[in-house]
Enzyme design. Structure first.
Site, mmCIF file in Angstrom:
data_model
loop_
_atom_site.group_PDB
_atom_site.id
_atom_site.type_symbol
_atom_site.label_atom_id
_atom_site.label_comp_id
_atom_site.label_asym_id
_atom_site.label_seq_id
_atom_site.Cartn_x
_atom_site.Cartn_y
_atom_site.Cartn_z
ATOM 1 N N GLU A 186 0.818 -1.226 0.000
ATOM 2 C CA GLU A 186 0.000 0.000 0.000
ATOM 3 C C GLU A 186 0.846 1.269 0.000
ATOM 4 O O GLU A 186 0.642 2.164 0.838
ATOM 5 C CB GLU A 186 -0.965 -0.012 1.198
ATOM 6 N N GLU A 305 -5.721 -8.153 -0.576
ATOM 7 C CA GLU A 305 -6.406 -7.840 0.679
ATOM 8 C C GLU A 305 -7.867 -7.598 0.329
ATOM 9 O O GLU A 305 -8.181 -6.652 -0.399
ATOM 10 C CB GLU A 305 -5.819 -6.612 1.376
#
Ligand code: AHR
Length: 514
Positions: A186, A305
């Site tokens: 991320e 995710e």
């Protein structure tokens, strides 16, 4: 909580649907990596989760064998490790060698203490215990190419170098031969340690990927995409990053979490429409870059995710969070039947896009936004979300088929018009077995669904299961671990290639045909 009542104008009058399963509408062969999960050094996922040396079921490594059994029953495959946000401050060397000499560090991502009692060697042994494939993430937050190459050498080089000999001395004669590697985590998120612009990240990812592939050209590398479709940089991030590293990487990641907001269950039940939008946007962007660069390669997506996460509540509670504890109780969301229905629908969406979403990781596996919960010294149990995952992983075999669905819609505040039913099928020529996974998003209506399965040549309904409860907010807890679970889906009829089923409101169902 109670089920939100829907305005009269949103109630549909037609409570029927037809589904046609076309044997030639193949999305892709089922790749077991679509059933991956994720173990992060976060809260009690590792410590007091998979690892608890004092637990009566612990093995010589300190791993709970009751949890191992549940992980096997869940049917997860590839496990992403060790983060998540955690990896962006992680020094992998801290977690290898004699345990008593390992340092205790601050984990800045979750403001916790990290004892390093579990590191890559222990985790690789846990993967062997659970028949999982290890998917490793490298730290591109505080570290870079050198640390990534060192970790690759430690894990994958057979012998005869300092780092591979160190692994052997630590008990692993054979290399782990890890195939999938995430290039950071991320990096588009301002919360990420070492967060950077798309330009800078694209450059670093390209250099790291090319160096890693110099060591082993067959590695499968995942570059960071967006942390959610709501990121202001969504789409542009993917374009800029991929333009710099397209030829060096194999997957771009997608991350998405959903939760019910403002008591609007109708919108929540249609969350998979956002996941669909997410996938289509990333595919379009990746293909744009492919053609712009005149590349022959098609980029795959790693949805590494995805889950339900009560993120708003977590963010609101952060102010009062106790800091610098080892294994604090963080993100221990307790899931309802409604959560599990949305969750099952997300899994249906991943399968429907399996031609491009080649791998996925349910985030996470134990205690932290997880299908499996544990108590120290106590039991381990299944959350509501456990059931759609375990059944889909068990029954989805052969090829994914995209069925034609003819059904009414209902109006949602967040996603506009949403079909009342979603479904996907799988069929396995070798065994002659097939499966259907269906969701009824209606808040109030049973749906009579007629499914044409003639092309599957099925003769018998081997299993018919549903996840539904009079109370859509019923949950399994420590005190009542089996409050919710699968029930038989009554009244299923298969006659002349036509299957008729009645789906309860707010339900996820699975049918196995032979
Ligand atoms: O899964 C929980 C966290 O969600 C992960 O650490 C991070 O990557 C994401 O924001």
């Amino acid at each position: 909580m109670t089920i939100t009542s829907i305005p009269a104008e949103d109630l549909v009058t037609t409570a029927t649907a037809t589904v046609v399963v076309d044997r030639s509408a193949v999305v892709a062969p089922v790749n077991r990596r679509i059933f991956g999960s994720f173990v992060e050094h976060l809260g009690r996922c590792v410590y007091d989760g998979i690892y608890e040396p004092e637990h009566p079921t612990a093995n010589e490594d300190g791993f709970r064998l009751d949890v191992v059994e549940l992980v096997k029953e869940l049917g997860s495959t590839t496990i992403r490790y060790p983060g998540g946000n955690f990896v962006s401050g992680y020094r992998w060397e801290d977690g290898v060698g004699p345990r008593e000499q390992r340092p205790v560090r601050r984990d800045l991502a979750w403001h916790s203490l990290e004892s390093n009692q579990v590191g890559v060697d222990e985790f690789a042994r846990w993967c062997a215990l659970t028949n999982s494939e290890l998917m490793m993430a490298v730290n591109l937050g505080t570290r870079g190419i050198e640390a990534a190459l060192d970790l690759l050498e430690y894990t994958n080089h057979p012998s005869g170098t300092t780092l591979s000999e160190q692994r052997i001395a630590n008990g692993a004669r054979e290399p782990y031969n890890i195939r999938m590697w995430c290039l950071g985590n991320e990096m588009d998120g301002p919360w990420q340690i070492g967060h950077m612009s798309a330009e800078n990240y694209g450059r670093i990812a390209a250099r790291t990927a090319s160096a890693m592939k110099t060591a082993d050209k067959d590695l499968e590398l995942v570059v960071c995409g967006s942390s959610s479709s709501a990121m202001p940089t969504f789409g542009e991030w993917e374009r800029v990053v991929l333009e710099q590293c397209y030829e060096d990487v194999d997957y771009i990641s997608c991350h998405a979490y959903y939760q019910e907001r403002n008591g609007d269950l109708g919108s929540y039940l249609a969350s998979s429409l956002d996941m669909q939008f997410f996938i289509e946007t990333v595919v379009a962007t990746a293909d744009h870059v492919k053609h712009k660069l005149r590349s022959k390669k098609t980029m795959q997506l790693s949805f590494d995710e995805w889950n339900i996460w009560y993120l708003d509540e977590f963010q609101a509670s952060q102010v009062s969070q106790v800091e610098w504890e080892h294994a604090p109780r963080l993100l221990e969301d307790v899931y309802s039947v409604a959560d599990a229905v949305v969750f099952g629908n997300l899994l249906i969406t991943l399968l429907k896009n399996h031609d491009r979403v080649a791998a996925a990781s349910l985030a996470q596996l134990v205690n932290v936004i997880a299908p499996i919960m544990t108590e120290p010294g106590g039991p381990a149990w299944r959350q509501a979300t456990f059931f759609p995952f375990s059944v889909t992983s068990r029954l989805a075999r052969g090829e994914v088929l995209r069925p034609r669905i003819d059904v009414g819609t209902y109006n949602t505040a967040v996603h506009g018009e949403a079909p009342l039913v979603d479904a996907v099928a799988t069929a396995d020529t070798a065994s002659g077995k097939s499966a259907l996974f269906l969701v009824n998003r209606s808040l109030s209506e049973w749906l009579e669904v007629t499914i044409n399965v003639a092309e599957l040549e099925a003769t018998v309904v081997e299993e018919a299961l549903t996840l539904h409860d009079e109370d859509a907010y019923a949950r399994n807890t420590l005190q009542d671990q089996d409050r919710v679970g699968l029930k038989p889906l009554e009244g299923v009829v298969l006659e002349g290639g036509i299957l008729t089923v009645s789906l309860p409101p707010v339900s996820w169902s699975a049918l196995a045909l032979g």
